[in-house]
Design a protein around this motif. Structure first.
Motif, PDB file in Angstrom:
ATOM      1  N   ASN A 194       0.832  -1.199   0.000  1.00 24.06           N
ATOM      2  CA  ASN A 194       0.000   0.000   0.000  1.00 24.06           C
ATOM      3  C   ASN A 194       0.871   1.256   0.000  1.00 24.06           C
ATOM      4  O   ASN A 194       1.977   1.255   0.548  1.00 24.06           O
ATOM      5  CB  ASN A 194      -0.902   0.032   1.232  1.00 24.06           C
ATOM      6  N   LEU A 195       0.341   2.323  -0.584  1.00 22.12           N
ATOM      7  CA  LEU A 195       1.003   3.627  -0.538  1.00 22.12           C
ATOM      8  C   LEU A 195       0.026   4.642   0.034  1.00 22.12           C
ATOM      9  O   LEU A 195      -1.108   4.744  -0.430  1.00 22.12           O
ATOM     10  CB  LEU A 195       1.432   4.088  -1.934  1.00 22.12           C
ATOM     11  N   VAL A 196       0.460   5.373   1.066  1.00 24.33           N
ATOM     12  CA  VAL A 196      -0.307   6.505   1.579  1.00 24.33           C
ATOM     13  C   VAL A 196       0.454   7.761   1.188  1.00 24.33           C
ATOM     14  O   VAL A 196       1.592   7.972   1.618  1.00 24.33           O
ATOM     15  CB  VAL A 196      -0.490   6.427   3.107  1.00 24.33           C
ATOM     16  N   LEU A 197      -0.152   8.583   0.334  1.00 25.29           N
ATOM     17  CA  LEU A 197       0.465   9.819  -0.136  1.00 25.29           C
ATOM     18  C   LEU A 197      -0.060  10.958   0.730  1.00 25.29           C
ATOM     19  O   LEU A 197      -1.231  11.321   0.640  1.00 25.29           O
ATOM     20  CB  LEU A 197       0.122  10.057  -1.613  1.00 25.29           C
ATOM     21  N   TYR A 198       0.816  11.502   1.568  1.00 24.06           N
ATOM     22  CA  TYR A 198       0.385  12.476   2.577  1.00 24.06           C
ATOM     23  C   TYR A 198       1.079  13.815   2.362  1.00 24.06           C
ATOM     24  O   TYR A 198       2.301  13.877   2.174  1.00 24.06           O
ATOM     25  CB  TYR A 198       0.719  11.951   3.971  1.00 24.06           C
ATOM     26  N   GLY A 199       0.295  14.896   2.411  1.00 21.42           N
ATOM     27  CA  GLY A 199       0.872  16.230   2.309  1.00 21.42           C
ATOM     28  C   GLY A 199      -0.189  17.275   2.062  1.00 21.42           C
ATOM     29  O   GLY A 199      -1.380  16.961   1.910  1.00 21.42           O
ATOM     30  N   PRO A 200       0.223  18.555   2.005  1.00 18.14           N
ATOM     31  CA  PRO A 200      -0.736  19.646   1.815  1.00 18.14           C
ATOM     32  C   PRO A 200      -1.458  19.560   0.478  1.00 18.14           C
ATOM     33  O   PRO A 200      -1.024  18.862  -0.443  1.00 18.14           O
ATOM     34  CB  PRO A 200       0.156  20.905   1.874  1.00 18.14           C
ATOM     35  N   VAL A 201      -2.541  20.310   0.399  1.00 21.43           N
ATOM     36  CA  VAL A 201      -3.323  20.375  -0.837  1.00 21.43           C
ATOM     37  C   VAL A 201      -2.470  20.940  -1.969  1.00 21.43           C
ATOM     38  O   VAL A 201      -1.696  21.877  -1.781  1.00 21.43           O
ATOM     39  CB  VAL A 201      -4.577  21.254  -0.617  1.00 21.43           C
ATOM     40  N   GLY A 202      -2.599  20.351  -3.154  1.00 21.32           N
ATOM     41  CA  GLY A 202      -1.971  20.921  -4.339  1.00 21.32           C
ATOM     42  C   GLY A 202      -0.521  20.558  -4.566  1.00 21.32           C
ATOM     43  O   GLY A 202       0.142  21.154  -5.419  1.00 21.32           O
ATOM     44  N   THR A 203       0.006  19.581  -3.831  1.00 23.46           N
ATOM     45  CA  THR A 203       1.431  19.254  -3.952  1.00 23.46           C
ATOM     46  C   THR A 203       1.700  18.069  -4.875  1.00 23.46           C
ATOM     47  O   THR A 203       2.843  17.604  -4.959  1.00 23.46           O
ATOM     48  CB  THR A 203       2.035  18.983  -2.565  1.00 23.46           C
ATOM     49  N   GLY A 204       0.704  17.564  -5.561  1.00 23.48           N
ATOM     50  CA  GLY A 204       0.933  16.533  -6.569  1.00 23.48           C
ATOM     51  C   GLY A 204       0.541  15.129  -6.179  1.00 23.48           C
ATOM     52  O   GLY A 204       0.889  14.169  -6.879  1.00 23.48           O
ATOM     53  N   LYS A 205      -0.187  14.975  -5.085  1.00 25.04           N
ATOM     54  CA  LYS A 205      -0.560  13.626  -4.626  1.00 25.04           C
ATOM     55  C   LYS A 205      -1.495  12.940  -5.625  1.00 25.04           C
ATOM     56  O   LYS A 205      -1.284  11.780  -5.991  1.00 25.04           O
ATOM     57  CB  LYS A 205      -1.231  13.705  -3.250  1.00 25.04           C
ATOM     58  N   THR A 206      -2.538  13.653  -6.047  1.00 27.42           N
ATOM     59  CA  THR A 206      -3.500  13.060  -6.975  1.00 27.42           C
ATOM     60  C   THR A 206      -2.850  12.772  -8.322  1.00 27.42           C
ATOM     61  O   THR A 206      -3.107  11.725  -8.931  1.00 27.42           O
ATOM     62  CB  THR A 206      -4.712  13.989  -7.153  1.00 27.42           C
ATOM     63  N   HIS A 207      -2.000  13.697  -8.787  1.00 29.44           N
ATOM     64  CA  HIS A 207      -1.285  13.476 -10.050  1.00 29.44           C
ATOM     65  C   HIS A 207      -0.496  12.172  -9.984  1.00 29.44           C
ATOM     66  O   HIS A 207      -0.591  11.335 -10.892  1.00 29.44           O
ATOM     67  CB  HIS A 207      -0.340  14.656 -10.317  1.00 29.44           C
ATOM     68  N   LEU A 208       0.262  11.970  -8.910  1.00 28.38           N
ATOM     69  CA  LEU A 208       1.066  10.761  -8.789  1.00 28.38           C
ATOM     70  C   LEU A 208       0.180   9.522  -8.696  1.00 28.38           C
ATOM     71  O   LEU A 208       0.466   8.498  -9.334  1.00 28.38           O
ATOM     72  CB  LEU A 208       1.985  10.842  -7.573  1.00 28.38           C
ATOM     73  N   ALA A 209      -0.896   9.620  -7.921  1.00 27.09           N
ATOM     74  CA  ALA A 209      -1.799   8.468  -7.773  1.00 27.09           C
ATOM     75  C   ALA A 209      -2.386   8.061  -9.117  1.00 27.09           C
ATOM     76  O   ALA A 209      -2.415   6.870  -9.465  1.00 27.09           O
ATOM     77  CB  ALA A 209      -2.913   8.803  -6.779  1.00 27.09           C
ATOM     78  N   ILE A 210      -2.855   9.038  -9.901  1.00 26.56           N
ATOM     79  CA  ILE A 210      -3.425   8.728 -11.209  1.00 26.56           C
ATOM     80  C   ILE A 210      -2.356   8.188 -12.149  1.00 26.56           C
ATOM     81  O   ILE A 210      -2.576   7.205 -12.872  1.00 26.56           O
ATOM     82  CB  ILE A 210      -4.108   9.968 -11.817  1.00 26.56           C
ATOM     83  N   ALA A 211      -1.189   8.831 -12.153  1.00 29.29           N
ATOM     84  CA  ALA A 211      -0.108   8.392 -13.041  1.00 29.29           C
ATOM     85  C   ALA A 211       0.305   6.957 -12.739  1.00 29.29           C
ATOM     86  O   ALA A 211       0.570   6.163 -13.654  1.00 29.29           O
ATOM     87  CB  ALA A 211       1.084   9.330 -12.921  1.00 29.29           C
ATOM     88  N   LEU A 212       0.364   6.594 -11.465  1.00 29.53           N
ATOM     89  CA  LEU A 212       0.687   5.213 -11.100  1.00 29.53           C
ATOM     90  C   LEU A 212      -0.435   4.267 -11.513  1.00 29.53           C
ATOM     91  O   LEU A 212      -0.186   3.132 -11.933  1.00 29.53           O
ATOM     92  CB  LEU A 212       0.956   5.114  -9.599  1.00 29.53           C
ATOM     93  N   GLY A 213      -1.674   4.735 -11.389  1.00 30.26           N
ATOM     94  CA  GLY A 213      -2.798   3.920 -11.836  1.00 30.26           C
ATOM     95  C   GLY A 213      -2.772   3.683 -13.335  1.00 30.26           C
ATOM     96  O   GLY A 213      -3.026   2.570 -13.808  1.00 30.26           O
ATOM     97  N   VAL A 214      -2.445   4.730 -14.104  1.00 29.90           N
ATOM     98  CA  VAL A 214      -2.327   4.591 -15.561  1.00 29.90           C
ATOM     99  C   VAL A 214      -1.198   3.630 -15.903  1.00 29.90           C
ATOM    100  O   VAL A 214      -1.337   2.760 -16.774  1.00 29.90           O
ATOM    101  CB  VAL A 214      -2.094   5.972 -16.217  1.00 29.90           C
ATOM    102  N   ALA A 215      -0.063   3.767 -15.205  1.00 35.58           N
ATOM    103  CA  ALA A 215       1.065   2.861 -15.437  1.00 35.58           C
ATOM    104  C   ALA A 215       0.686   1.416 -15.115  1.00 35.58           C
ATOM    105  O   ALA A 215       1.089   0.483 -15.817  1.00 35.58           O
ATOM    106  CB  ALA A 215       2.266   3.300 -14.594  1.00 35.58           C
TER     107      ALA A 215
END
Length: 246
Positions: A100-121
């Protein structure tokens, strides 16, 4: 390419396309070298076409809000734990290992981008993936429970090898919704990989579920086979906003 190698690849293609080895036997008995080369090209292109279509089906079923890739991702905004090499993330090996990966940090720092990109990969690697916001999934689960289709929804998600839950903790949940999410995450434990994006530290997860004990049990399941990736820095969206004051 040597004729024996072409024939070997034709045999392998037949297996993948669920064709009998009679095709290979006919090549040996009747086909000319040029005919074998043509058949090899036809079968290879058919396999490539099927693979492209399979990936498109995986991407469609994943239901990403947009498609992102790792190509233009700014890796300097996050910190990977020492036990998680970058190649294990980018290769989606963590999915195959059911981590599992928990991507933690402030709003707007790229968490969703990375999550989607990993999902696409993951989809491009042939791995079944599902994407939800935590709030939308909670609503879907609650509606399915009320409509008597909860088991069907669980079975649909159960086919996934990777489940992505975006915006974890952004909206409060009703007690029944929280219990359903807990049930889902418990069902994923050691059976599939989860990616969760959140701006809420673990100590405050009890506020999402209105139950500290349930939150602790969920964190325990996520952490046992998981990694915490921390994001730093200012919001990417604010840095690139049209309304930004210069």
């Amino acid at each position: 390419m040597e004729r024996a190698l072409i024939r070997q690849e034709i045999s392998m293609a037949c297996k993948r396309l669920a064709l009998t080895q009679q095709v290979v036997s006919m090549c040996e008995l009747e086909a000319t070298p040029k005919q074998e080369e043509f058949l090899h090209r036809v079968l290879s292109q058919e396999l490539a076409h099927r693979e492209r279509m399979r990936r498109e089906r995986l991407l469609k079923r994943a239901a990403f809000p947009v498609r992102k890739t790792l190509d233009d991702y700014e890796w300097d905004v996050l910190r990977l734990p020492a036990a998680l090499p970058p190649e294990e993330v980018t290769s989606c090996n963590f999915v195959r290992m059911k981590r599992n990966l928990v991507l933690y940090g402030p709003v707007g720092t790229g968490k969703t981008h990375l999550a989607i990109a990993l999902g696409v990969a993951a989809c491009e690697a042939g791995l079944e993936t599902r994407f939800f916001t935590a709030a939308s999934l909670a609503t879907k689960l609650d509606e399915a429970r009320r409509g008597g289709t909860l088991e069907k929804l669980f079975q649909s998600i159960d086919r996934a090898e990777l489940v992505i839950l975006d915006e974890w903790g952004y909206l409060p949940l009703e007690k029944e919704q929280a219990q359903l999410l807990f049930q889902l995450i418990s069902s994923c434990y050691e059976r599939r990989s989860l990616i969760i994006t959140t701006n809420l530290e673990f100590s405050k997860w009890g506020t999402i579920f209105t139950d500290d004990q349930m939150a602790a049990a969920m964190i325990d399941r996520l952490a046992h086979h998981g990694h915490l990736i921390t994001f730093d820095g200012p919001s990417y969206r604010l840095r690139n906003a049209l309304m930004r004051v210069k």
